[in-house]
Write a protein that holds these residues in place. Structure first.
Motif, PDB file in Angstrom:
ATOM      1  N   ASP A  54      -5.245   1.010  -2.208  1.00 50.90           N
ATOM      2  CA  ASP A  54      -5.724   0.413  -0.964  1.00 50.90           C
ATOM      3  C   ASP A  54      -7.241   0.277  -0.868  1.00 50.90           C
ATOM      4  O   ASP A  54      -7.749  -0.252   0.119  1.00 50.90           O
ATOM      5  CB  ASP A  54      -5.158   1.178   0.249  1.00 50.90           C
ATOM      6  N   ASP A  55      -8.000   0.727  -1.900  1.00 56.86           N
ATOM      7  CA  ASP A  55      -9.455   0.513  -1.807  1.00 56.86           C
ATOM      8  C   ASP A  55      -9.930  -0.704  -2.585  1.00 56.86           C
ATOM      9  O   ASP A  55     -11.123  -1.001  -2.611  1.00 56.86           O
ATOM     10  CB  ASP A  55     -10.227   1.764  -2.258  1.00 56.86           C
ATOM     11  N   GLY A  92     -13.671  -1.641  -1.802  1.00 55.68           N
ATOM     12  CA  GLY A  92     -14.629  -0.534  -1.651  1.00 55.68           C
ATOM     13  C   GLY A  92     -14.741  -0.079  -0.195  1.00 55.68           C
ATOM     14  O   GLY A  92     -15.131   1.043   0.077  1.00 55.68           O
ATOM     15  N   GLN A  93     -14.387  -0.988   0.733  1.00 52.66           N
ATOM     16  CA  GLN A  93     -14.388  -0.618   2.159  1.00 52.66           C
ATOM     17  C   GLN A  93     -12.966  -0.584   2.696  1.00 52.66           C
ATOM     18  O   GLN A  93     -12.734  -0.168   3.821  1.00 52.66           O
ATOM     19  CB  GLN A  93     -15.116  -1.682   3.004  1.00 52.66           C
ATOM     20  N   SER A  94     -12.020  -1.083   1.879  1.00 52.47           N
ATOM     21  CA  SER A  94     -10.711  -1.393   2.467  1.00 52.47           C
ATOM     22  C   SER A  94      -9.873  -0.148   2.788  1.00 52.47           C
ATOM     23  O   SER A  94      -9.088  -0.170   3.728  1.00 52.47           O
ATOM     24  CB  SER A  94      -9.922  -2.373   1.580  1.00 52.47           C
ATOM     25  N   ARG A  95     -10.062   0.947   2.044  1.00 51.14           N
ATOM     26  CA  ARG A  95      -9.279   2.149   2.380  1.00 51.14           C
ATOM     27  C   ARG A  95      -9.630   2.628   3.793  1.00 51.14           C
ATOM     28  O   ARG A  95      -8.756   2.934   4.601  1.00 51.14           O
ATOM     29  CB  ARG A  95      -9.525   3.260   1.361  1.00 51.14           C
ATOM     30  N   GLU A  96     -10.928   2.659   4.072  1.00 51.50           N
ATOM     31  CA  GLU A  96     -11.376   3.099   5.407  1.00 51.50           C
ATOM     32  C   GLU A  96     -10.916   2.113   6.482  1.00 51.50           C
ATOM     33  O   GLU A  96     -10.552   2.496   7.591  1.00 51.50           O
ATOM     34  CB  GLU A  96     -12.911   3.222   5.434  1.00 51.50           C
ATOM     35  N   CYS A 138       0.848  -1.211   0.000  1.00 53.92           N
ATOM     36  CA  CYS A 138       0.000   0.000   0.000  1.00 53.92           C
ATOM     37  C   CYS A 138       0.876   1.252   0.000  1.00 53.92           C
ATOM     38  O   CYS A 138       0.509   2.271  -0.581  1.00 53.92           O
ATOM     39  CB  CYS A 138      -0.921   0.027   1.218  1.00 53.92           C
TER      40      CYS A 138
END
Ligand SMILES: Cc1cc2nc3c(=O)[nH]c(=O)nc-3n(C[C@H](O)[C@H](O)[C@H](O)COP(=O)(O)OP(=O)(O)OC[C@H]3O[C@@H](n4cnc5c(N)ncnc54)[C@H](O)[C@@H]3O)c2cc1C
Length: 400
Positions: free
Chosen positions: A198-199, A249-253, A150
């Protein structure tokens, strides 16, 4: 008021009554007293075997779990103690004062627990967290490659393909610690066809017994060799959605939630090791202060830095326990960098203070020196931290 109490008081101010706070302090003190006793009775006799015979301290880890040593990483509704990340760091410190391998294993167990805790997978939290908190299930974290990729330091070693009901994983992670046939670990990798960066990642909990997955014992180290660090081979390994911590789609957060605490908690290793080095220097000075005084780094100087770093770590741990996404990332990176650098400096100073006595094969001085380098090279390594700090200070966005 000691730094520990100040930080706790700050964290609790405004949302707890005086009685709640007294109870909180008593539970915290009782829990750490239990951990200290266990470390003295059960870990101390094993330290040399962990180091020289690569003995994995599995029995100690399970007892530490039963004594509540991992419960700070878990919310009370899933078997945690509500004492938060500071408790995690303090338990790690107690282990690391004697043995960095065990301190690191405490990090592995609690880091993995936190990743599950911070996911949205309620079913997995309910089924796994109480068992991990008790030490019934031992767990690791294979996120070095994910984090380094990342941050565009290296390529991803794993890849995932979305299929009905889950993901198929392929690739090899060379080094993941605290593993074995009945263990689990977390990792994250890109999913084919999803956004780059990273998303587009999936984060999963892997059961080491699952089909398509194999542990391979291939590397041996100059220290930390008792940490059961194994290679993880995935060959068309199907991981069901039930084991997913975060989807693309959730992974950045998700990364933003887990990463600051993952890095900060590693300070437990440094604080414990540095304290042990200061103790060795003071011990050597009982007989050799007349010559040791000519060395560059003196016990009082290193001790002063240790106290400062400890207060900063506890305060940041309380900040993250209250808000895992608090705007303290740069502070954490700088503190963690200092933790690695000071560990090497303290261990070097302890070695020079101890002299030839410290050069014996079973002396803690030379062991602490070998162990200290691990703090400076485990992800995020010194070079990685310096790169990230420079990038953030220059205001350059991550190229991922
Ligand atoms: C004792 C020990 C325990 C560890 N436990 C974990 C863990 O639990 N979880 C986790 O995710 N990571 C773990 N790691 C990996 C660690 O966090 C770093 O990612 C790793 O040390 C490489 O970092 P580096 O900064 O040296 O990498 P770099 O300097 O960027 O790269 C070092 C070089 O080593 C190469 N390399 C990596 N693995 C191997 C290998 N097996 N054989 C040959 N070359 C290799 C890389 O490709 C690269 O060329 C562990 C490492 C050690 C030494």
């Amino acid at each position: 008021m000691p730094a520990t109490v100040t930080a706790t008081a700050t964290a609790l101010r405004g949302d707890a009554s005086a009685h709640d706070y007294t109870q909180h302090l008593e539970e915290w003190a009782a829990s750490l007293a239990k951990v200290r006793q266990l470390v003295a009775e059960k870990l101390a006799p094993k330290v040399v075997d962990v180091d020289l015979k690569a003995e994995y301290p599995e029995a100690f880890l399970r007892e530490l779990g039963a004594a509540g040593g991992f419960r700070g990483a878990v919310a009370p509704e899933y078997g945690g103690n509500g004492l938060g990340l500071k408790h995690v760091v303090q338990v790690m410190e107690e282990a690391a004062k004697l043995c960095l391998s065990t301190g690191f294993l405490v990090w592995c167990q609690t880091a993995c627990a936190r990743y599950i805790q911070m996911s949205d997978n309620e079913a997995l939290k309910k089924s796994m967290l109480p068992r991990i908190a008790r030490g019934d299930v031992l767990v690791g974290t294979g996120l070095s490659n994910t984090v380094k990729s990342c941050d565009t330091i290296e390529d991803f070693r794993l890849s995932a393909k979305k299929v009905a009901g889950g993901y198929v994983i392929n690739g090899v992670l060379p080094w993941v610690s605290n593993l074995g046939p009945t263990h689990y670990f977390t990792t994250g990798c890109p999913v084919e066809g999803e956004a780059k960066g990273d998303d587009g990642l999936v984060f999963i909990l892997v059961d080491c017994q699952q089909p398509g997955f194999k542990l391979v014992d291939c590397a041996h180290f100059v220290a930390l060799d008792g940490t059961r660090t194994l290679a993880c081979h995935f060959r068309d390994a199907f991981v069901s959605d039930a084991m997913v911590l975060s989807h693309p789609g959730q992974s950045r957060e998700y990364v933003k939630r887990i990463k600051p605490g993952m890095i900060l908690a590693q300070m437990g290793m440094g604080l414990g090791l540095i304290e042990a080095c200061v103790d060795m220097m003071k011990q050597a000075n009982r007989t050799h202060a007349h010559v040791n005084q000519f060395l560059d780094d003196q016990a009082e100087d290193i001790d002063a830095v240790l106290q400062e770093a400890r207060a900063a770590t506890y305060a940041l741990a309380d900040t993250l326990s209250a808000n895992p996404q608090a705007d303290v990332v740069l502070d954490i990176l700088k503190l963690r960098l200092a933790g690695g650098e000071m560990s090497v400096k303290a261990a070097n100073a302890a070695m020079l203070h101890m002299g030839a006595k410290g050069y014996l094969q079973k002396s803690p001085a030379q062991r602490r020196l070998r162990e200290a380098y691990f703090i400076a090279i485990v992800t995020p390594a010194t070079k990685h931290l310096r790169r990230e700090i420079a990038r953030i200070e220059a205001g350059t966005p991550c190229p991922a």
